[in-house]
Design an enzyme around this catalytic site. Structure first.
Site, mmCIF file in Angstrom:
data_model
loop_
_atom_site.group_PDB
_atom_site.id
_atom_site.type_symbol
_atom_site.label_atom_id
_atom_site.label_comp_id
_atom_site.label_asym_id
_atom_site.label_seq_id
_atom_site.Cartn_x
_atom_site.Cartn_y
_atom_site.Cartn_z
ATOM 1 N N THR A 1 -7.830 -7.059 -56.517
ATOM 2 C CA THR A 1 -9.256 -6.864 -56.807
ATOM 3 C C THR A 1 -9.907 -6.347 -55.532
ATOM 4 O O THR A 1 -9.646 -6.866 -54.434
ATOM 5 C CB THR A 1 -9.935 -8.137 -57.370
ATOM 6 N N GLU A 2 -10.710 -5.300 -55.659
ATOM 7 C CA GLU A 2 -11.156 -4.568 -54.469
ATOM 8 C C GLU A 2 -12.102 -5.374 -53.589
ATOM 9 O O GLU A 2 -12.337 -5.010 -52.446
ATOM 10 C CB GLU A 2 -11.769 -3.213 -54.845
#
Lengths: 226, 231, 231, 226
Positions: free
Chosen positions: A58-59
């Site tokens: 997840t960024e």
């Protein structure tokens, strides 16, 4: 000349988004590092086999993200990119935003799955703004994701509510990335896109020739279906 | 890249490294140097290598042994000349090895750029010095910079302290040095560690190299040398 | 910068922030947002601010409250429009606030560049999109890049989990997000933490923000909100 | 016109390197973040008061480095930039090389003290190679340090063994950095250097005018001595 008749009719009905998520999950190689975009692509996680070894990125700074957090497991310090509370799996790692996007931009993710307003036959992607005057532009990590992963898949309905194709010769919405999409998963079928144009891989509840007709495409010959 | 593989031996870890490869080798002097991987690389036989490392070998161990075995065509490093760099010194003076001197911070930042997908960057280091020769110069906001390009490796050989079974790594003290940067900058990253633990045993807040950067791991018995010799 | 100062209150922590300052504000949505520092900044009264943050406020707390208090001239962010960004939306549609949209990774990398002394860098993100307008384009090794410049703050307001008395910081889970990068990119970095411990109590291997980047620390009682409201 | 007579004769004898280290230690503001270069500058650490709060940086990835390690405290994984085993102080932090040099290049260190072959009146520094054909060039972190710290001090003997000044109108050795040095500490005296030229701050065992004569300089007026 269309040779789309070699494309497989893989289902006798148009797929629901959940069914489509399962199809995409099936196509993600075991052990891949994957980023699932906000919205529909998030569903794919539910269809990954337990032994797939797929690691989710997840960024906002995490590898090996687990499922959505429920009830007491909700921790406001642990969310996905959509700001939804999530969990961590054994072997997780946290890092800051510059490191997270370096990971993405540097080409280390195997697959990223994004939603889209439009995808062009050559792989151009439009998914961040309609460009309408009343639309507040908000790009988030979409442009970074679009150019970062080794393979960028799009998951979307093939037609708008008013019946316009979203897989188009040329995007009319503002671009997110140029030639960045390699495959498009839709309720009516799966397409490879790119410099060589569009190819129908499989269809759902519709024949390849009919589908090609609705899109106004003359697909290039399908060579070897994976 | 897919999940890291834990292999049985250093020889298995370095299998397939081709002649002519660019190999990033971790360590600052001898701290953090992957001795077992380098020894295996010597046995493996790949030659005509370009080595990117901070130094060009100390004493007769590690990188110095690889140089002595005549496998290295070129060295990119910041500091080849040291009290105990006799192997490199002799090869260099005999014209048997190519040298490109890169300021230490540029060496690190250029590898970071390779790992981070940055095409090039403007750096203030070395402006006005002989190492600026041939580099593009640009003034930004009243300061002068040189354009620096990424350094990418085909392989990285690094040492870490502990890996988990997914490939997450932690290091020890200043032996961390170039390892985390090199792991991001190579197509294939090969790591020797002192211990492999189950996934979940490392603190996720303290992982330094996330598993995505690691391809092969081998557990070895710690061997340490100081610059003055083995201990 | 010299040693970090531990202050008694959030009000003391934000003292002296001038009108017209560029303020980097940590957090991704509400995770990691320094609520106490922002509330103190509202009381302090500085106006005409340029805010650099990933979002432009959620609900009526934190950054949204600062916007509602009419202290912000311009927002640089990646994602202003959210389900609960009504404060920003109204101001923007009324033409009362300026917006510069920056891709999320560029926002982070441009602040990193500011902290790392990089003059500018070539980045592949946004090539061929409306956000490339006005940017210098360059082809390197067959790929197209845009030239991106650093984003530097006069102040950074960030949240962390624990500080030691020297100013070393650790974070919690994805609340880490922009904090470590912003700490490097501001002239003065102000941090709210849930706990201050003696130097030596944090694991030196696990420190995320070294003390050199920290100027003022205030200990606060943890307040958390989710995007859907307080909890 | 030289007005160097206002410079203080601060000692009745030429200083030893140890005495000079003590002088530099005195001038480093409390609470500073400091990098001490390989060689003579390392000695400065021994003269910092225990309550100075000075935090030492070593470019191989550490803040709050402690003294040299002896006997059982020697750990091959913990060295300074000169590869000498050192110790860690409470509140230490480790980081990788890219982060370490980002810290330096980004201007976060207050003071860096380096040795030198030559320093020019305008602050140019030469300390990495003699440029002789038999000299293997090795720069290490010298160029990064030279442009990184807010103040770059040089610690050196003022004259070579053969009596040539090392504080010169223009460096003849290859440069490490341009206009980067702000102050030069030597056995015969301390000098400010920079765009306004050289100024004598204090002298050891020699008068300012005599010293100016030996260096062939016409120093600019000394304004306010700190």
């Amino acid at each position: 000349m269309t040779t789309t008749s070699t494309a497989q009719v893989a289902a006798d009905h148009r797929l629901s988004m959940d069914e489509l998520a399962a199809v995409i999950a099936r196509d993600i190689p075991a052990g891949s590092f994957v980023n699932l975009g906000i919205g529909q692509p998030t569903k794919i996680a539910d269809h990954l086999p337990a032994d797939s070894g797929v690691v989710l990125h997840t960024e906002n700074g995490m590898l090996n993200m687990g499922p959505k957090a429920e009830a007491d497991a909700i921790d406001p310090d642990l969310t996905n990119a959509g700001k939804v509370p999530v969990t961590e799996l054994p072997g997780a790692a946290y890092f800051h935003h510059a490191d997270s996007f370096a990971m993405m931009r540097g080409g280390h993710l195997d697959v990223c799955v994004l939603g889209a307003y439009q995808v062009a036959f050559d792989g151009d992607l439009a998914n961040w703004t309609t460009g309408r005057p009343d639309d507040i532009p908000a790009v988030g990590g979409a442009m970074d994701l679009a150019i970062g992963a080794k393979d960028v898949y799009v998951m979307m309905t093939l037609f708008t509510r008013s019946g316009e194709p979203k897989l188009v010769p040329r995007c009319t919405y503002p671009l997110t990335g140029v030639g960045c999409v390699s495959r498009v998963y839709t309720d009516h079928g799966v397409f490879d896109v790119g410099p060589e144009g569009v190819r129908i891989r499989e269809t759902y509840g519709i024949g390849a020739d009919e589908l090609a007709g609705r899109l106004g495409i003359t697909p290039v010959p399908v060579k070897e279906q994976a | 890249m897919s999940r890291a593989e834990i292999v049985e031996s250093a020889d298995a870890a370095v299998a397939g490294i081709e002649d002519g490869s660019t190999v990033l080798v971790g360590g600052f002097g001898l701290a953090g140097m992957p001795f077992d991987l380098i020894d295996a690389l010597i046995r493996q036989g790949a030659k005509d290598l370009t080595i990117v490392s901070n130094n060009a070998g100390n004493g007769d161990v590690g990188l110095a042994a690889l140089l002595a075995a005549d496998r290295v065509r070129k060295v990119l490093c910041s500091f080849p000349r040291q009290a105990d760099s006799w192997v490199f010194d002799d090869l260099y003076r005999a014209g048997k090895i190519e040298l490109e001197v890169v300021p230490q911070g540029n060496l690190a930042e250029r590898m970071r750029a390779a790992g981070a997908g940055i095409g090039a960057f403007y750096c203030p280091t070395a402006v006005g010095t002989p190492l600026a020769e041939g580099k593009e110069v640009r003034e930004i906001d009243g300061r002068t910079y040189l354009l620096e390009y990424p350094i990418k490796g085909d392989y990285a050989l690094i040492g870490a302290h502990v890996a988990d079974t997914l490939g997450n790594l932690v290091y020890r003290k200043t032996a961390r040095n170039f390892g985390p940067v090199m792991a991001t900058a190579a197509t294939t990253t090969i790591v020797q560690v002192e211990q492999v633990v189950d996934a979940g045993k490392l603190d996720p807040e303290a992982v330094v190299t996330p598993s995505i950067y690691v391809d092969r791991i081998v557990q070895v018995t710690a061997r340490h040398y100081t610059v003055q010799g083995a201990r």
